[in-house]
Enzyme design. Structure first.
Site, PDB file in Angstrom:
ATOM      1  N   ASP A 351       0.824  -1.203   0.000  1.00 40.51           N
ATOM      2  CA  ASP A 351       0.000   0.000   0.000  1.00 40.51           C
ATOM      3  C   ASP A 351       0.860   1.255   0.000  1.00 40.51           C
ATOM      4  OD1 ASP A 351      -2.666   0.394  -0.302  1.00 40.51           O
ATOM      5  OD2 ASP A 351      -3.131   0.568   1.812  1.00 40.51           O
ATOM      6  N   ASP A 428      -9.622  -2.750   2.666  1.00 41.78           N
ATOM      7  CA  ASP A 428      -9.559  -2.181   4.009  1.00 41.78           C
ATOM      8  C   ASP A 428     -10.495  -2.890   4.971  1.00 41.78           C
ATOM      9  OD1 ASP A 428      -7.704  -0.297   3.151  1.00 41.78           O
ATOM     10  OD2 ASP A 428      -9.268   1.058   2.471  1.00 41.78           O
TER      11      ASP A 428
END
Length: 529
Positions: A351, A428
């Site tokens: 990420d 997420d």
């Protein structure tokens, strides 16, 4: 300034497009009792025109509709005059400055320029425009027609530009959706182990084999392959987006329909009535499950057909997305905390790298994550500095269906001009959800609830901090940057404080080692005796 949220599979990112335009509200009110009013979008250039922030401070003008002309010459001014009125004209072929001079010389109070194309901010030579003191704004031609249709011809207008709210209630809905998804997915993951008496964290055993859904357990190799596939897929999407986006859409339709069926069938089978069955080629098929499968497929097909309809299709995408994430969390099982830590840390590095590091390598200075998340946009076609509000019939732009979408709820100029969404990436929820699911299964094994509850609360705190940082800084932030540390550290501290860190770390492998250790200890004891 146009605010827009974009999210990618493994990161929550705020993306703020800044263009040379400001958005405002055109409030139109008629003379009936009680008066009716409607708000419409307007675009203006704040370097030239200054609008009040509230309607209470905005001047009210009588609207003079002369959209049959472009007001490009003095003879275009109607015989009755336009003194102290807001005059609505077509875009035409002359410049904004020429229109403004003619309208101001005729005594107009404001000028509304209607456009059938996308709304662009009024532009021109700053020196020429210094002599124009009346507001000059752009509005949609469609809105002018709507005013006459819904409010009539005798109306008054106000022009103002309310400030953008820092917080929107759509973020709260996103938070509740995320909490629901990880809680249900994590809890459901432990139900088979609970039914089996909590004997094992692994997927082996006769009781597990009897399940209708087959669970998949990670290994170190599959974790590394999973992360590598994510990296390769993201890079391929960056270079071949316009082709691969349809592959992702097709995969999402199939996977989400199957996930929705798995989630709903678990509830339907609990109902003891309506169990009609028939045999087809030696297979017994339950009628209600056949109807359920058809319903799930139809829902996915409807989303695929209307996926670019911004006004309502987000509801279907959210339903399918929530089912997909829950099914993913409950099906893919982490056998121990060691693999949970490995997976979460690798995806955190993934990420951060694709959000913060890749801008140093791309030609336009944008991160690969944001480019893929946003997809091809009209800003790219115009250099990002001219088109602010899309045309009345904009061409659909394909976006990756890997987010939960909730439209912004607080009324503002942005919501008047376009459909604004708060978005949360599936990753997420899925990535921390796998750890929450492991904590739930470990709780079942030791007859406790502390790990599942603590990890879920840690996820909630991480989400709150992630949203807070995004709101305050207005800068792209990988959500896993906050979710991973909070969930891992919380789980570790709980296990350490309870003296179960070794068992928690090794998971199901600890069960195979523990009897051996006990036999060794007993042998040592016999030798000592």
């Amino acid at each position: 300034m146009r605010h827009r949220l974009y999210a990618r599979l493994h990161g929550l990112v705020i993306l703020i497009f800044q263009v040379s335009a400001d958005l405002g509200v055109l409030r139109v009110t008629n003379y009936v009792t009680p008066p009716l009013s409607s708000d419409y979008c307007l675009v203006y250039n704040s370097k030239w025109t200054h609008l009040p922030q509230t309607s209470n401070n905005a001047t009210s003008y009588v609207l003079k509709n002369i959209i049959y002309t472009g007001l490009c010459k003095n003879s275009d001014v109607p015989a009755g005059g336009i003194k102290d009125e807001a005059v609505a004209v077509m875009r035409g072929n002359c410049t904004f400055v020429e229109k403004g001079r003619i309208a101001q010389a005729a005594g107009a109070g404001a000028m509304l320029i209607a456009s059938e194309d996308g709304l662009v901010p009024p532009s021109g030579n700053q020196t020429d425009y210094d002599n124009i003191t009346i507001p000059v704004v752009m509005i949609k031609y469609r809105d002018v027609l709507d005013v006459e249709k819904t409010l009539g011809k005798n109306v008054r207008v106000q022009l103002f530009s309310p400030p953008v709210s820092v917080f929107d209630y759509s973020i709260l809905i996103i938070f509740l959706i995320a909490m629901f998804t990880v809680s249900v997915g994590g809890y459901w993951s432990g139900v088979p182990d609970e039914d089996a008496g909590g004997r094992s964290l692994s997927d082996s055993g006769n009781s597990e084999k009897k399940q209708s859904d087959k669970n998949v357990s990670f290994t170190v190799f599959t974790v590394l392959i999973f992360v590598a596939v994510c990296c390769v897929m993201l890079v391929l999407l960056y270079f071949f987006y316009k082709y691969l986006v349809y592959v992702v859409i097709a995969i999402f339709c199939l996977a989400s329909a199957l996930a929705l069926y798995n989630c709903l069938s678990a509830l339907v089978t609990k109902i003891t009535i309506g169990r009609c069955r028939f045999t087809f080629r030696t297979k017994v098929i339950e009628v209600r499950l056949l109807f359920l499968a058809t319903f799930c497929i139809v829902l996915a097909v409807i989303w695929a057909v209307f996926r670019n309809e911004e006004r309502w299709v987000w509801i279907l995408q959210n339903i399918l997305g929530i089912a997909f994430c829950i099914n993913f969390i409950k099906t893919l099982k982490m056998p121990n905390f060691k693999l949970c830590v490995l997976l979460l840390i690798l995806l955190l590095i993934y990420d951060v790298f694709f959000v913060f590091i890749t801008p140093f390598f791309t030609k336009n200075g944008q991160s690969i994550m944001i480019e893929v998340a946003a997809g091809p946009s009209s800003d790219e076609k115009t250099g990002g500095d001219i088109l602010e509000v899309p045309a009345d019939t904009p061409a659909p732009q394909e976006k990756l269906p890997v987010v939960i979408r909730v439209p912004r709820l607080m009324n503002s100029a942005q919501t008047q001009c376009t459909v604004m969404f708060s978005l949360l990436g599936f990753g997420d929820m899925i990535v921390p959800g796998l750890l929450i699911a492991y904590c739930r299964r470990f709780d079942v094994r030791i007859d406790s609830r502390i790990y599942f509850i603590s990890c879920t609360l840690a996820y909630a705190v991480g989400m709150v901090i992630a949203f807070t940082v995004l709101i305050l800084t207005k800068m792209g932030q990988p959500a896993l940057l906050y979710l991973v540390p909070f969930t891992i550290i919380t789980s570790t501290v709980i296990a350490w404080r309870r003296g179960e860190i070794k068992m928690f770390w090794k998971g199901s492998s600890y069960e195979m080692m523990n009897p051996l250790e006990q036999s060794v200890n007993e042998s040592d004891k016999d030798v000592v005796e």
